[in-house]
Scaffold this motif. Structure first.
Motif, mmCIF file in Angstrom:
data_model
loop_
_atom_site.group_PDB
_atom_site.id
_atom_site.type_symbol
_atom_site.label_atom_id
_atom_site.label_comp_id
_atom_site.label_asym_id
_atom_site.label_seq_id
_atom_site.Cartn_x
_atom_site.Cartn_y
_atom_site.Cartn_z
ATOM 1 N N UNK A 17 -27.250 -7.029 -9.074
ATOM 2 C CA UNK A 17 -26.505 -8.285 -8.977
ATOM 3 C C UNK A 17 -25.008 -8.052 -8.823
ATOM 4 N N UNK A 18 -24.506 -6.926 -9.303
ATOM 5 C CA UNK A 18 -23.065 -6.679 -9.295
ATOM 6 C C UNK A 18 -22.672 -5.485 -8.432
ATOM 7 N N UNK A 19 -23.524 -5.109 -7.480
ATOM 8 C CA UNK A 19 -23.241 -3.930 -6.668
ATOM 9 C C UNK A 19 -21.955 -4.095 -5.861
ATOM 10 N N UNK A 20 -21.687 -5.305 -5.362
ATOM 11 C CA UNK A 20 -20.472 -5.516 -4.578
ATOM 12 C C UNK A 20 -19.226 -5.343 -5.435
ATOM 13 N N UNK A 21 -19.249 -5.906 -6.635
ATOM 14 C CA UNK A 21 -18.102 -5.767 -7.532
ATOM 15 C C UNK A 21 -17.908 -4.315 -7.944
ATOM 16 N N UNK A 22 -18.989 -3.586 -8.119
ATOM 17 C CA UNK A 22 -18.879 -2.162 -8.466
ATOM 18 C C UNK A 22 -18.204 -1.388 -7.339
ATOM 19 N N UNK A 36 0.812 -1.212 0.000
ATOM 20 C CA UNK A 36 0.000 0.000 0.000
ATOM 21 C C UNK A 36 0.847 1.264 0.000
ATOM 22 N N UNK A 37 2.100 1.150 0.398
ATOM 23 C CA UNK A 37 2.990 2.313 0.408
ATOM 24 C C UNK A 37 3.894 2.360 -0.811
ATOM 25 N N UNK A 38 3.757 1.387 -1.711
ATOM 26 C CA UNK A 38 4.592 1.353 -2.918
ATOM 27 C C UNK A 38 3.927 2.176 -4.015
ATOM 28 N N UNK A 39 4.579 3.234 -4.512
ATOM 29 C CA UNK A 39 3.967 4.069 -5.573
ATOM 30 C C UNK A 39 3.634 3.273 -6.824
ATOM 31 N N UNK A 40 4.516 2.324 -7.182
ATOM 32 C CA UNK A 40 4.267 1.548 -8.393
ATOM 33 C C UNK A 40 2.993 0.730 -8.295
ATOM 34 N N UNK A 41 2.769 0.116 -7.140
ATOM 35 C CA UNK A 41 1.564 -0.681 -6.969
ATOM 36 C C UNK A 41 0.319 0.200 -6.965
ATOM 37 N N UNK A 42 0.398 1.355 -6.333
ATOM 38 C CA UNK A 42 -0.755 2.244 -6.275
ATOM 39 C C UNK A 42 -1.158 2.698 -7.672
ATOM 40 N N UNK A 43 -0.169 2.989 -8.508
ATOM 41 C CA UNK A 43 -0.492 3.382 -9.892
ATOM 42 C C UNK A 43 -1.098 2.202 -10.656
ATOM 43 N N UNK A 44 -0.515 1.026 -10.458
ATOM 44 C CA UNK A 44 -1.015 -0.153 -11.158
ATOM 45 C C UNK A 44 -2.450 -0.459 -10.759
ATOM 46 N N UNK A 45 -2.735 -0.430 -9.470
ATOM 47 C CA UNK A 45 -4.091 -0.748 -9.029
ATOM 48 C C UNK A 45 -5.091 0.310 -9.480
ATOM 49 N N UNK A 46 -4.642 1.551 -9.673
ATOM 50 C CA UNK A 46 -5.530 2.582 -10.198
ATOM 51 C C UNK A 46 -5.988 2.228 -11.610
ATOM 52 N N UNK A 47 -5.046 1.805 -12.456
ATOM 53 C CA UNK A 47 -5.409 1.444 -13.820
ATOM 54 C C UNK A 47 -6.209 0.143 -13.866
ATOM 55 N N UNK A 48 -5.927 -0.753 -12.947
ATOM 56 C CA UNK A 48 -6.725 -1.978 -12.873
ATOM 57 C C UNK A 48 -8.165 -1.650 -12.491
ATOM 58 N N UNK A 49 -8.333 -0.724 -11.561
ATOM 59 C CA UNK A 49 -9.689 -0.315 -11.180
ATOM 60 C C UNK A 49 -10.425 0.317 -12.354
ATOM 61 N N UNK A 50 -9.715 1.127 -13.135
ATOM 62 C CA UNK A 50 -10.343 1.708 -14.320
ATOM 63 C C UNK A 50 -10.750 0.625 -15.310
ATOM 64 N N UNK A 51 -9.920 -0.422 -15.454
ATOM 65 C CA UNK A 51 -10.272 -1.529 -16.338
ATOM 66 C C UNK A 51 -11.518 -2.246 -15.823
ATOM 67 N N UNK A 52 -11.583 -2.475 -14.512
ATOM 68 C CA UNK A 52 -12.762 -3.114 -13.937
ATOM 69 C C UNK A 52 -14.014 -2.274 -14.176
ATOM 70 N N UNK A 53 -13.910 -0.974 -13.956
ATOM 71 C CA UNK A 53 -15.060 -0.094 -14.142
ATOM 72 C C UNK A 53 -15.485 -0.035 -15.611
ATOM 73 N N UNK A 54 -14.507 -0.054 -16.512
ATOM 74 C CA UNK A 54 -14.825 -0.066 -17.938
ATOM 75 C C UNK A 54 -15.535 -1.369 -18.309
ATOM 76 N N UNK A 55 -15.085 -2.479 -17.750
ATOM 77 C CA UNK A 55 -15.737 -3.764 -17.986
ATOM 78 C C UNK A 55 -17.175 -3.746 -17.477
ATOM 79 N N UNK A 98 -13.995 0.560 -7.355
ATOM 80 C CA UNK A 98 -13.676 1.987 -7.248
ATOM 81 C C UNK A 98 -12.308 2.146 -6.583
ATOM 82 N N UNK A 99 -11.404 2.919 -7.144
ATOM 83 C CA UNK A 99 -10.065 3.082 -6.546
ATOM 84 C C UNK A 99 -10.097 3.976 -5.309
#
Length: 276
Positions: A98-103, A62-81, A107-108
């Protein structure tokens, strides 16, 4: 047993059935949604591998900048899906419910808190630490459930995946919470050993010292009490089914080699010869 082609088709259909969508989609749209789902799965696997590596190296992801950036883009991919599936869903409100929990977990939240410089209370900050692991685990659980429902994987395979996933995520959470204050948890491997023994209900010499660790011990032990009897029943049914199949094959083989009454009648003399 399914052929290789049938298994591939089952896996493809299972990926599509992991969420609600319109079965009347054109082949192009179906291919696009399938590719998007595969990207979500790949991103989830990469996230899990990243979290594992950081945890084994005793680094807070959670304190690694690289991971935080990566998870941000992953969240955007999930939201786009989610947005694409919502557009294709025949019943949009049903899809949202049906998908409220996944939504919510897509969210990042951590990136928003950091960008807006928001101050979170201790309980909220504590819960936020587990959002990335919940997010990745939920996607894998959703796909695994769809595969088992579509018979792409046997129940035994799903059982093994469930046990491994429980031990894996349990060990990660236990290590994150315990290794700073528990002298017996020196590495992630100690936490993995603890989780494996707890899910088998054997018990371990490592005793949890945090509330999270104690609750996790109860959850893993409860899973073990539920899953291992299921495993026993599965193996018993498999053995009984195999024995019945062997007995049936033996009976059929015996019947095929035993001459029938008509064959005996045909081979016997039909009339007696006159005596000279």
């Amino acid at each position: 047993l399914l052929s290789r082609r049938q298994r591939q088709m089952c896996i493809r259909d299972s990926i599509m059935q992991a969420t609600l969508y319109d079965h009347t989609l054109t082949p192009l749209k179906r291919g696009f949604v399938t590719a998007l789902h595969l990207m979500v799965m790949a991103a989830s696997v990469i996230m899990i591998v990243w979290i594992t590596r950081e945890t084994i190296d005793n680094v807070s992801f959670l304190s690694a900048p690289g991971y935080m950036r990566f998870q941000f883009w992953v969240c955007l991919l999930f939201l786009f899906d989610i947005a694409v599936e919502w557009l294709f869903a025949p019943r949009k409100w049903k899809y949202l419910v049906a998908n409220i929990f996944f939504i919510l977990i897509s969210i990042p939240w951590l990136n928003l808190v950091e960008a807006l410089h928001l101050h979170m209370s201790a309980p909220v900050a504590y819960l936020m630490r587990f959002v990335p692991m919940i997010r990745a685990g939920y996607v894998l659980a959703m796909i695994s459930g769809a595969l088992s429902a579509n018979k792409a994987l046997s129940m035994m395979s799903v059982y093994i995946i469930w046990v491994i996933t429980s031990v894996y995520f349990g060990s990660l959470v236990f290590f994150v919470e315990e290794h700073y204050i528990n002298p017996l948890v020196g590495s992630w491997w100690d936490a993995l050993w603890w989780a494996a023994l707890n899910i088998t209900t054997v018990g371990c010499e490592i005793s949890p010292m945090t509330a999270t660790g104690k609750v996790l011990a109860i959850i893993l032990s409860g899973e073990g009490l539920i899953l291992f009897p299921v495993f026993t029943v599965y193996v018993t049914n498999a053995v009984i089914g195999s024995q019945k199949g062997n007995a049936s094959d033996s009976t059929d083989s015996t019947a095929s080699t035993t001459p029938s009454d008509s064959d005996v009648a045909t081979s016997s003399p039909t009339s007696s010869q006159p005596q000279g």
